[in-house]
Design a protein around this motif. Structure first.
Motif, PDB file in Angstrom:
ATOM      1  N   ASN A   5       0.821  -1.211   0.000  1.00  0.00           N
ATOM      2  CA  ASN A   5       0.000   0.000   0.000  1.00  0.00           C
ATOM      3  C   ASN A   5       0.851   1.256   0.000  1.00  0.00           C
ATOM      4  N   GLU A   6       1.942   1.243   0.768  1.00  0.00           N
ATOM      5  CA  GLU A   6       2.789   2.429   0.844  1.00  0.00           C
ATOM      6  C   GLU A   6       3.612   2.596  -0.431  1.00  0.00           C
ATOM      7  N   ILE A   7       4.048   1.487  -1.019  1.00  0.00           N
ATOM      8  CA  ILE A   7       4.807   1.554  -2.272  1.00  0.00           C
ATOM      9  C   ILE A   7       3.930   2.154  -3.374  1.00  0.00           C
ATOM     10  N   HIS A   8       2.699   1.700  -3.489  1.00  0.00           N
ATOM     11  CA  HIS A   8       1.791   2.247  -4.496  1.00  0.00           C
ATOM     12  C   HIS A   8       1.464   3.710  -4.203  1.00  0.00           C
ATOM     13  N   ARG A   9       1.400   4.055  -2.950  1.00  0.00           N
ATOM     14  CA  ARG A   9       1.166   5.453  -2.577  1.00  0.00           C
ATOM     15  C   ARG A   9       2.316   6.334  -3.063  1.00  0.00           C
ATOM     16  N   PHE A  10       3.547   5.871  -2.873  1.00  0.00           N
ATOM     17  CA  PHE A  10       4.695   6.634  -3.369  1.00  0.00           C
ATOM     18  C   PHE A  10       4.628   6.761  -4.888  1.00  0.00           C
ATOM     19  N   ALA A  11       4.273   5.682  -5.572  1.00  0.00           N
ATOM     20  CA  ALA A  11       4.206   5.721  -7.035  1.00  0.00           C
ATOM     21  C   ALA A  11       3.202   6.775  -7.495  1.00  0.00           C
TER      22      ALA A  11
END
Length: 264
Positions: A5-11
């Motif tokens: 979830n956090e990785i996609h948020r950064f993207a």
């Protein structure tokens, strides 16, 4: 370690700030020696798959980032802040900046290497094109505990320790149950739950898995000590049944469960 979830948020955030723009790039501590190759180029897109990020500057110019246990981004609006700490990668435009520290990997991939990475990863609940069927088939044949299988990034990409514990609790499945003993219907339920919980966790950096009816404070926003059913709640009573939450080591990490709600 940041979960999917956090990785996609950064993207999403980095794509909104930098994609389609000519950017400046450097590596103040020299740990990303190829940064100068990218300076002045246009960032075309940002892609997230599981716990991996790809910043595409061209077909064979893809910056791969894996945050690992300790990596993190800092972001803001210009001007650039003073250089501080082990600043590995910095990117900025006239209006925005971002900084990367502590990542396990920050390097340039060509297209073949990027595609090889994607081929190794399992289904990502945060991607609309993800097909969980191969993962279900693998799990149905394994004697390996489901608690380990959920953390295997070649089976499900992006699921980390928090989601492992909470998805299994919500499914009422003990983490030590062999994969082959988890029914297809149960696995489909876990997948459906992941596709609901993980996007919700992108809104901010909190993963909230409890239902309002199960929390001590049933109205309003969940308080910090009631956002999870079992994760890091060992020794405390289960919100649902009152049993004491347990923990043990599993695959180099700590797994949590309720002995009454999640029968082995």
């Amino acid at each position: 370690m940041p979960e999917g979830n956090e990785i996609h948020r950064f993207a999403e955030r980095h794509a909104a700030a930098f994609a389609g723009k000519r950017v400046h790039v450097d590596s103040p501590n020299g740990a990303f020696p190829d940064a100068e190759i990218l300076d002045g180029r246009t960032l075309k897109s940002v892609e997230a798959v599981g716990k991996h990020l790809g910043y595409r500057f061209g077909k064979d110019l893809i910056v791969h980032v894996h945050l690992g246990m300790y990596g993190d981004f800092w972001e803001g609006e210009m001007p650039l802040p003073p250089e501080k700490g082990a600043l590995r990668w910095r990117m900025w435009t006239k209006t925005d900046w971002m900084e990367l520290r502590g990542a396990t990997d920050c390097s340039i991939f060509d297209e073949a290497k990027w595609q090889a990475l994607l081929a190794r990863l399992g289904a990502d609940p945060l991607r609309g094109d993800a097909d969980p069927a191969p993962a279900f088939e693998i799990i149905a044949k394994r004697k390996t505990p489901i608690g380990l299988l959920l953390m295997d990034q070649t089976i499900f990409a992006g699921v980390g320790n928090i989601f492992r514990a909470e998805l299994l609790y919500r499914a009422r499945i003990h983490p030590e149950r062999p994969g082959k003993d988890v029914s297809r219907k149960e696995m489909e339920g876990i997948w459906k739950d992941a596709k609901k919980l993980m996007p919700a966790a992108m809104e901010d950096r909190r993963i909230v898995t409890t239902l309002p009816k199960d929390r001590p404070h049933k109205r309003g926003t969940a308080e910090d000590d009631e956002v999870h059913y079992v994760y890091r709640r060992h020794g405390k009573p289960c919100f649902v049944c009152g049993a004491t939450i347990k923990r043990e080591a599993m695959g180099g990490r700590t797994v949590y469960w309720c002995p009454d709600c999640q029968k082995s």
